[in-house]
Design a protein around this motif. Structure first.
Motif, mmCIF file in Angstrom:
data_model
loop_
_atom_site.group_PDB
_atom_site.id
_atom_site.type_symbol
_atom_site.label_atom_id
_atom_site.label_comp_id
_atom_site.label_asym_id
_atom_site.label_seq_id
_atom_site.Cartn_x
_atom_site.Cartn_y
_atom_site.Cartn_z
ATOM 1 N N THR A 124 0.731 -1.155 0.048
ATOM 2 C CA THR A 124 0.043 0.096 0.034
ATOM 3 C C THR A 124 0.755 1.336 -0.059
ATOM 4 O OG1 THR A 124 -0.244 -0.170 2.320
ATOM 5 C CG2 THR A 124 -1.961 -0.979 1.135
ATOM 6 N N LEU A 125 2.240 1.167 0.419
ATOM 7 C CA LEU A 125 3.027 2.447 0.516
ATOM 8 C C LEU A 125 3.217 2.714 -1.042
ATOM 9 C CD1 LEU A 125 4.971 4.137 2.104
ATOM 10 C CD2 LEU A 125 6.852 2.535 1.512
ATOM 11 N N GLU A 126 2.916 4.089 -1.290
ATOM 12 C CA GLU A 126 3.229 4.418 -2.756
ATOM 13 C C GLU A 126 4.137 5.722 -2.778
ATOM 14 O OE1 GLU A 126 -0.400 2.908 -5.675
ATOM 15 O OE2 GLU A 126 -0.825 4.848 -4.398
ATOM 16 N N ASN A 127 4.830 5.864 -3.744
ATOM 17 C CA ASN A 127 5.778 7.220 -3.955
ATOM 18 C C ASN A 127 5.974 7.347 -5.284
ATOM 19 O OD1 ASN A 127 7.857 9.184 -3.775
ATOM 20 N ND2 ASN A 127 9.594 7.609 -3.418
ATOM 21 N N THR A 128 5.307 8.577 -5.760
ATOM 22 C CA THR A 128 5.555 8.948 -7.052
ATOM 23 C C THR A 128 6.226 10.098 -7.438
ATOM 24 O OG1 THR A 128 3.495 10.204 -6.850
ATOM 25 C CG2 THR A 128 3.023 8.258 -7.599
ATOM 26 N N ALA A 129 7.073 10.395 -6.423
ATOM 27 C CA ALA A 129 7.963 11.662 -6.540
ATOM 28 C C ALA A 129 9.268 11.421 -7.267
ATOM 29 C CB ALA A 129 8.077 12.415 -5.113
ATOM 30 N N GLY A 130 10.152 10.279 -6.858
ATOM 31 C CA GLY A 130 11.174 9.879 -7.455
ATOM 32 C C GLY A 130 11.181 9.449 -8.751
ATOM 33 N N GLU A 131 12.398 9.214 -9.331
ATOM 34 C CA GLU A 131 12.661 8.740 -10.618
ATOM 35 C C GLU A 131 11.898 7.664 -10.888
ATOM 36 O OE1 GLU A 131 16.192 7.262 -13.629
ATOM 37 O OE2 GLU A 131 16.667 7.285 -11.355
ATOM 38 N N ILE A 132 11.889 6.616 -9.735
ATOM 39 C CA ILE A 132 11.174 5.436 -10.168
ATOM 40 C C ILE A 132 9.989 5.401 -9.303
ATOM 41 C CG2 ILE A 132 11.444 2.829 -9.496
ATOM 42 C CD1 ILE A 132 14.468 3.173 -10.136
ATOM 43 N N LYS A 133 8.970 5.172 -9.971
ATOM 44 C CA LYS A 133 7.554 5.555 -9.165
ATOM 45 C C LYS A 133 7.338 3.869 -8.344
ATOM 46 C CE LYS A 133 5.151 8.615 -12.242
ATOM 47 N NZ LYS A 133 4.112 8.743 -13.118
ATOM 48 N N LEU A 134 6.653 4.151 -7.201
ATOM 49 C CA LEU A 134 6.334 2.800 -6.551
ATOM 50 C C LEU A 134 4.889 2.906 -6.278
ATOM 51 C CD1 LEU A 134 7.168 0.260 -4.616
ATOM 52 C CD2 LEU A 134 7.136 1.856 -2.984
ATOM 53 N N LEU A 135 4.212 1.831 -6.974
ATOM 54 C CA LEU A 135 2.627 2.106 -7.269
ATOM 55 C C LEU A 135 1.902 0.768 -6.860
ATOM 56 C CD1 LEU A 135 2.173 3.774 -10.584
ATOM 57 C CD2 LEU A 135 1.640 4.908 -8.123
ATOM 58 N N ASN A 136 0.847 0.602 -6.050
ATOM 59 C CA ASN A 136 0.042 -0.554 -5.942
ATOM 60 C C ASN A 136 -0.639 -0.914 -7.110
ATOM 61 O OD1 ASN A 136 -2.837 -1.272 -5.154
ATOM 62 N ND2 ASN A 136 -1.863 -2.219 -3.671
ATOM 63 N N TYR A 137 -0.776 -2.215 -7.193
ATOM 64 C CA TYR A 137 -1.251 -2.649 -8.824
ATOM 65 C C TYR A 137 -2.864 -1.839 -9.119
ATOM 66 C CZ TYR A 137 -4.556 -5.540 -5.740
ATOM 67 O OH TYR A 137 -5.504 -5.947 -4.922
ATOM 68 N N THR A 138 -3.359 -1.303 -8.135
ATOM 69 C CA THR A 138 -4.551 -0.756 -8.548
ATOM 70 C C THR A 138 -4.559 0.573 -9.075
ATOM 71 O OG1 THR A 138 -4.744 0.239 -6.283
ATOM 72 C CG2 THR A 138 -6.088 -1.800 -6.488
ATOM 73 N N HIS A 139 -3.317 0.786 -9.117
ATOM 74 C CA HIS A 139 -3.015 2.250 -9.992
ATOM 75 C C HIS A 139 -1.950 2.088 -11.143
ATOM 76 C CE1 HIS A 139 -3.805 4.005 -5.762
ATOM 77 N NE2 HIS A 139 -4.966 4.062 -6.215
#
Length: 389
Positions: free
Chosen positions: A368-383
Motif C-alpha cells: 500500500t505504500l506508494e511514492n510517485t515523487a522519485g525517478e522510479i515510481k512505486l505503485l500499488n497494482y490498483t494504480h
C-alpha cells in the motif's frame, strides 16, 4: 447477484470506427463478452448467431437472400462458422457504403485470415480480452488480491452468472472439445491436457519448445503447432523479448502468459484463494495479471501490443518494457506487500541496457505504500493505469 451490463472500455473506439468502416470485426476468446458488447452498442441492427444450425443453413445455402433480409445491415455472431459470407459482404458494402455489418468470432486463426483476405480495407478489427481491472474497479474495490487472481476476469464472474469452480472446468471442456479437436485432429487428448497444464506451470518463464517436447514425449514441431493454437484461441499470449541488431547477446525467446489468471489457476490445480496465497506460482500469477492488464489496455484502445521484456546473457532483466514511440517505460513487477530497495535494482541500470531514451520507470507491487515523487515510481497494482497511458 443481479445480472448487470458493464460498459467495456473498447466501446468508445468501436463507436468511433463505426463512422468510418462499413464492417466492424470483434474477435477474442470464448465468453469474453463479444456478443454482449456488440448487441449493446448496436441495438438497432438485427442479430443472428451462426452457431444456430437453422441460421447457418440458411446463410450457407442462400447467402444473398440471407444478407439481404435487412437493408441497413446486421450483426453476425460466430461468423467463422460461415466464412463464405465474407465475400458476399464485401460486394454488398462496395455497392452500398451505408450498410453496416458487425462480425464477431472466437476463432482468430480461421476468422482473421478470411476477414483480411475478403474485407481488406473495409473492416476495422478489434480484440476483446476478458475484463480489465479498470472495468471492474468499482465491483472489485474491496476484493483481496488472491481472490482477484483466483476469480479471473471473465464477465460471467462479475455479472453474477457463474463462479470460478464451475466456469473454468466447463470452459476448458468446451474449448478442448470444440476448438482444439476441430483444429488439430488430436488423437491423444490426454497429451494435449498435459501440454496445457505444463504451459500453466511455465507462466512468466521463457518458452522453450524442446523442454516441453521432452517432458510430454512429442516433437518440438508438435509443441510449436499446439502453442500456435493456444495463441490463436486467446488462451495464452507470448511476450516478445526486446532486442536490437547489436552485438549484445540478448535473449530472442518469448515469455509465456495466460490471458486470464482464473483459467491459469484452474489448470494449476489451485482450488481456492487460500491455496493460491501459499502456492509457489503466486508471484508468477501476479506478474501474469499485470502483463495482461497492460495488453488489455492496448487492445481496449484499438491498438496493437507495444509490450516487451528485457533479458541479456548476464541475466540482467526488466519484467516489462512499454515502447512509447521511440521511448521506453520500464516496469518491475513484485507480488510482495513489503517494499525492498532491491525492487529498483534493474530499473536503475536499464538506461545502459536499452537503446533509446527511457521515459519512465515504475515498480508495481501488492503493498500500500506508494511514492510517485522519485525517478522510479512505486505503485500499488490498483494504480497501474497511471503508467500505462
Amino acid at each position: 447477484m443481479e445480472t448487470k451490463y458493464i460498459r467495456r472500455e473498447l466501446s468508445a473506439v468501436i463507436e468511433e470506427a463505426y463512422r468510418y468502416f462499413s464492417v466492424i470485426t470483434v474477435t477474442g476468446p470464448r465468453q469474453s463478452g463479444k456478443t454482449t458488447l456488440i448487441r449493446n452498442l448496436f441495438p438497432h441492427l438485427p442479430y443472428y448467431s451462426l452457431e444456430n444450425l437453422d441460421v447457418r443453413s440458411f446463410a450457407e445455402n442462400d447467402p444473398v437472400a440471407f444478407l439481404n433480409q435487412h437493408t441497413e445491415g446486421m450483426i453476425l455472431d460466430e461468423v467463422h462458422n460461415a466464412p463464405n459470407l465474407l465475400s458476399y459482404i464485401q460486394g454488398m458494402v462496395d455497392a452500398d457504403a451505408d450498410r453496416r455489418f458487425i462480425l464477431s468470432g472466437s476463432s482468430q486463426f480461421a476468422m482473421l485470415k478470411k476477414v483480411t483476405q475478403s474485407l481488406a480495407g473495409r473492416t476495422a478489427v478489434f480484440e476483446l480480452l476478458p475484463m480489465s481491472y479498470s472495468e471492474i474497479r468499482e465491483i472489485a474495490a474491496d476484493t483481496p488480491l488472491d481472490h482477484l487472481l483466483f476469480n479471473g476476469f471473465y464477465p460471467a464472474i462479475y455479472s453474477g452468472r457463474n463462479v470460478p469452480k464451475f466456469l473454468y472446468p466447463a470452459y476448458m471442456k468446451t474449448y478442448l472439445d470444440k476448438d482444439v479437436r476441430d483444429l488439430l485432429q488430436i488423437k491423444d487428448m490426454m497429451q494435449f491436457h498435459t501440454f496445457i497444464r505444463l504451459c500453466a506451470g511455465r507462466i512468466g518463464s521463457l518458452f522453450k519448445a524442446s523442454e516441453l517436447a521432452n517432458e510430454i514425449g512429442i516433437s518440438s514441431h508438435t509443441v510449436t503447432a499446439w502453442l500456435s493454437v493456444l495463441q490463436a484461441s486467446y488462451i495464452v499470449a507470448l511476450l516478445p523479448p526486446y532486442f536490437e541488431n547489436t552485438r549484445k547477446r540478448l535473449t530472442k525467446t518469448p515469455k509465456l502468459y495466460f490471458t486470464d489468471t482464473g483459467l491459469a489457476c484452474h489448470l494449476l490445480g489451485i482450488e481456492s484463494p487460500e491455496q493460491l496465497a501459499r502456492d509457489k506460482m503466486r508471484g508468477a500469477l501476479f506478474e501474469n495479471f499485470i502483463v495482461t492488464e497492460a495488453l488489455k489496455r492496448r487492445y481496449n484502445q484499438g491498438k496493437e501490443s507495444n509490450l516487451y521484456f528485457y533479458r541479456d546473457s548476464n541475466q540482467n532483466e526488466v519484467d516489462l518494457l512499454l515502447k512509447k514511440g521511440s521511448e521506453f517505460y520500464g516496469i518491475e513487477i513484485k507480488s510482495a506487500m513489503t517494499y525492498h530497495a532491491d525492487f529498483e535494482k534493474a530499473l536503475k541500470q536499464m538506461d545502459g541496457w536499452v537503446k533509446g531514451p527511457v521515459e519512465g520507470k515504475a515498480v508495481i507491487y501488492a503493498g500500500t505504500l506508494e511514492n510517485t515523487a522519485g525517478e522510479i515510481k512505486l505503485l500499488n497494482y490498483t494504480h497501474l493505469d497511471n503508467v500505462l497511458d
